[in-house]
Design an enzyme around this catalytic site. Structure first.
Site, short mmCIF file in Angstrom:
data_model
loop_
_atom_site.label_atom_id
_atom_site.label_comp_id
_atom_site.label_asym_id
_atom_site.label_seq_id
_atom_site.Cartn_x
_atom_site.Cartn_y
_atom_site.Cartn_z
N ALA A 170 3.60 4.13 6.68
CA ALA A 170 2.31 4.56 6.13
C ALA A 170 1.17 4.44 7.14
O ALA A 170 0.20 5.21 7.08
CB ALA A 170 1.97 3.76 4.87
N GLY A 176 0.83 -1.19 0.00
CA GLY A 176 0.00 0.00 0.00
C GLY A 176 0.86 1.24 0.00
O GLY A 176 1.94 1.28 0.60
N SER A 181 2.23 -2.50 4.29
CA SER A 181 2.20 -1.04 4.17
C SER A 181 3.55 -0.53 3.70
O SER A 181 4.57 -1.17 3.93
CB SER A 181 1.87 -0.40 5.52
OG SER A 181 3.00 -0.45 6.38
N ASP A 182 3.55 0.62 3.04
CA ASP A 182 4.82 1.30 2.86
C ASP A 182 5.33 1.69 4.24
O ASP A 182 4.56 1.80 5.20
CB ASP A 182 4.67 2.52 1.95
CG ASP A 182 5.95 2.83 1.19
OD1 ASP A 182 7.03 2.42 1.66
OD2 ASP A 182 5.88 3.49 0.15
N CYS A 183 6.63 1.91 4.35
CA CYS A 183 7.24 2.03 5.68
C CYS A 183 6.85 3.35 6.35
O CYS A 183 7.25 4.43 5.90
CB CYS A 183 8.75 1.89 5.56
SG CYS A 183 9.20 0.26 4.95
#
Length: 746
Positions: A264, A227, A260-262
């Protein structure tokens, strides 16, 4: 006999599918049994990227965060291949699949070695957060270099090839697990990514931003989806039930896990202000369909449970796909049935075969944009001067998310290795990357003007473009506010180009287009080399001296200047990419590139249902009944050059309302695409050996996305163009060979 063979084949396929379903069911039961034995605290810990081991259950520590964008990254020595934007320029999915296979070989060898050393930390796993299949919609985006370009179809094909190479071909087990990122509608600005709300039209969403992700999910069976940071229609992309559940799982049938993106999930409450605190952010993410967080906000998951914001059952449901990924990799139980376990050799890392593949890949990525009888260079030339800071700077070959090799060939080294022992080779830096020269006395451009050939290396590096915190020489956190090269580089170019009587070959480094008007006018040859990886110098020399032929093609449009671009933070596609850009704003069209010898196209014809004007016929009634035959488009191609050419044939379609004699034009409302790429193929064309090439066209190929986001086959005349670049006025001005025909939908 044929019927029996067909029935046998169908039974084998059916048997394989049933066996796979049985294997999945068996492994899911094992995973559920493990989850049932975990405490709540252990479950929460397993939902973050750095997971501790659970010794009593036989579970080792594991970190889901590893990188392999163009080679195993941040994990010791590895073969460094070209950055993805260059691989997009290759238009060669078979090559990219081979690169993926090589990377996964090295990844498995590294993983086995790390396990032996009990090294379980970051970057040492088998879940790789690549490829990046966002659309490079704006050339100012610093991370555009990580993508395969501006076209959704090209991106889907190339991304799928990478996934196939990385994940292997076993029906159940995975060689490595790859990740389609960043889902979705994500392509800058970097400064706004933690708070921006993207609200594209339904047409742009389903025509531009989602197709590559869908292709990777449905066709390539990618195991992971990441994401994005930004919001989409008001919800965090890493906490959107519409994206992560409705589209991804329910409509597309995604079976893997979502990360998730880090940071996010932290953005859900601190950046986007969609939650009051970390516990609420946890609940939003888990309920939306997120499986694992890269970050530390899930530390509030226990509080979310106590407050009734999430249930333990929801944690169990989130954890199951995560454990299944590790089971498919054969590493949760050290599965002896996994064909990829304990079979990799460390000798594959930087092997001769992989280095040769990196060299070939770099050759196919480089683009020849101009050649006024300057190339190829004679190896016995009297003198050659190589100038520019990038000529000896290996960092100009890296790009984003790079690994490190024990061997790099700079452009200077590659050139020196090619010329005769008696050729005079002179090198000067000429300019500094960081700013103007401090010394008013500069002999270098005089040397450059005096040599028979001057190779001038200009351009960007990862210090000037890249991700938010990587590009340390930019105040825009990696993005570029202008397509112009730094003024001190341009000043040096002008000094070298002024009154030069030799041949000036200008080489451009970097991961995105630059304003080439002045460079194009003042150079005898112009080459875009991107970030070519460790073999960049050797590959460029192969091409400069004619030991290999240029075959790279532009994976994105080069605009004439920054001024013609729409606002960077506007996600409307009008005015962007070859599909919606006005022709007068294009310097070099999508798909364009030169070789030593041009390929000509002629004699376009159709086979299948056609009318008296040799136009194909698609009948909507026959299509509905499943009786419509495909149409085959044929053309003759040949080269008048003296050496073989790898030609990238590109087939474009223009929907009714957009077709014109010179290509396609945007409709009055700006909502009808100029054209869209529907097929491409890279073939070897030999001098004196014309070929007849055939493309099959189906009704699906001509479907277009409507304003409501649905796809439809519109009645009317659909123009087809086969040639060496996107059809249009600028391609005609550049002498691109294109042939056309049409299909009527009635």
């Amino acid at each position: 006999m044929k019927l029996k063979t067909l029935l046998l084949a169908l039974s084998l396929i059916g048997g394989t599918a049933m066996a796979q379903e049985s294997k999945i069911a068996e492994m899911q039961q094992k995973a559920k049994a493990l989850i049932a034995q975990m405490t709540v605290e252990e479950k929460i810990e397993q939902l973050m990227n750095a997971t501790p081991g659970i010794e009593r259950l036989g579970i080792k520590p594991y970190n889901y965060w590893s990188e392999a964008l163009h080679g195993v990254a941040r994990n010791g020595k590895a073969t460094v291949f070209p950055e993805p934007i260059g691989m997009g320029a290759s238009f060669n999915p078979e090559l990219l699949q081979a690169v993926g296979e090589a990377i996964s070989d090295e990844a498995r060898a590294k993983f086995d070695d790390s396990q032996r050393l009990q090294r379980y930390g970051i970057y040492a796993g088998l879940t790789f957060w690549s490829p990046n299949v966002n659309i490079f919609r704006d050339p100012r985006w610093g991370r555009g270099m990580e993508t395969f370009g501006e076209d959704p179809y090209l991106t889907g094909v190339m991304g799928s090839a990478f996934v196939h190479g990385m994940q292997g071909n076993d029906p159940f087990y995975l060689k490595t697990a790859t990740c389609a990122k960043h889902f979705a509608v994500h392509s800058g600005p970097e400064t706004l990514r933690h708070s921006f709300d993207a609200r594209p039209s339904q047409r742009d969403l389903f025509e531009t931003y989602l197709p590559a992700f869908r292709t990777l999910v449905e066709d390539a069976k990618v195991e992971i989806v990441m994401g994005a940071y930004n919001r989409v229609f008001g919800k965090s992309a890493s906490g959107s039930d519409y994206l992560l559940t409705d589209l991804l799982r329910n409509q597309w049938g995604f079976q893997g896990h979502v990360v998730s993106d880090c940071g996010a999930v932290t953005d859900i409450w601190q950046g986007h202000k969609l939650a009051a605190d970390g516990a609420e952010a946890c609940a939003i993410a888990i309920k939306a369909g997120l499986n694992v967080e890269c970050g530390d906000t899930f530390q509030y998951m226990g509080e979310a449970l106590k407050r009734g914001l999430v249930t333990e059952e929801e944690l169990d449901n989130a954890l199951l796909p995560l454990l299944m990924t590790r089971i498919k990799l054969g590493i949760l139980f050290d599965d002896p049935d996994c064909p990829y376990n304990h079979c990799a050799e460390t000798s594959t890392i930087l092997s001769k075969e992989h280095v040769a593949l990196a060299r070939r890949a770099a050759q196919e990525t480089m683009l020849l944009l101009k050649n006024d009888e300057a190339l190829p260079i004679d190896k016995n030339i009297n003198s050659i001067c190589v100038v520019g800071a990038g000529a000896t700077d290996i960092f100009s070959m890296f790009g984003n998310y790079y690994g490190v090799s024990n061997h790099y060939t700079t452009y200077l080294e590659g050139i020196v290795d090619k010329v005769s022992p008696s050729t005079s080779v002179l090198h000067r830096s000429g300019y500094m990357y960081g700013g103007p020269n401090l010394n008013a006395v500069d002999w270098s451009y005089g040397d450059a003007q005096g040599a028979d050939v001057c190779v001038l290396v200009l351009g960007n590096t990862g210090n000037f473009e890249g991700e938010e915190g990587d590009a340390i020489a930019t105040v825009e956190q990696g993005d570029r506010t202008t397509l112009m090269l730094p003024e001190h580089q341009m000043e040096y170019f002008r000094k070298v180009a002024k009154d030069h009587k030799n041949k000036l070959v200008t080489v451009i480094t970097g991961g995105s287009p630059v304003d080439l008007r002045e460079i194009y006018a003042g150079s005898d040859a112009v080459i875009q080399v991107w970030y070519p990886g460790q073999e960049g110098g050797t590959a460029l020399a192969d091409l400069l001296f004619g030991d290999a032929n240029f075959s790279g093609r532009l994976p994105m449009t080069v605009p004439v200047s920054t001024e013609v671009l729409p606002d960077f933070d506007n996600y409307d596609m009008h005015g962007r990419t070859y599909k919606y850009m006005d022709q007068e704003n294009i310097l070099f069209p999508f798909g364009y590139g030169l070789s030593y010898g041009q390929v000509q196209y002629d004699d376009a014809a159709l086979e299948g249902p056609v009318d008296g004007d040799n136009r194909g016929i698609f009948d909507l009634k026959r299509i509905k009944k499943g009786k419509q035959e495909p149409i085959r488009m044929q053309a003759k191609i040949w080269t008048e050059g003296t050496q073989p050419v790898y030609e990238t044939m590109q087939l474009y379609a223009c929907a009714p309302g957009s077709a014109a004699v010179e290509g396609c034009k945007v409709g009055e409302a700006g909502d009808v695409a100029n054209s869209q790429l529907i097929a491409f193929r890279k073939v070897l064309v030999k001098p004196g050996e014309p070929q007849i090439v055939t493309f099959e066209i189906t009704p699906e190929d001509l479907m277009t996305v409507q304003p409501d986001g649905t796809k439809a086959l519109v009645k009317g005349v659909h123009s087809l163009y086969l040639g060496a670049a996107a059809p249009g006025v600028r391609s005609s001005e550049l002498g691109v060979s294109i042939v056309g025909t049409a299909v009527v939908v009635k």
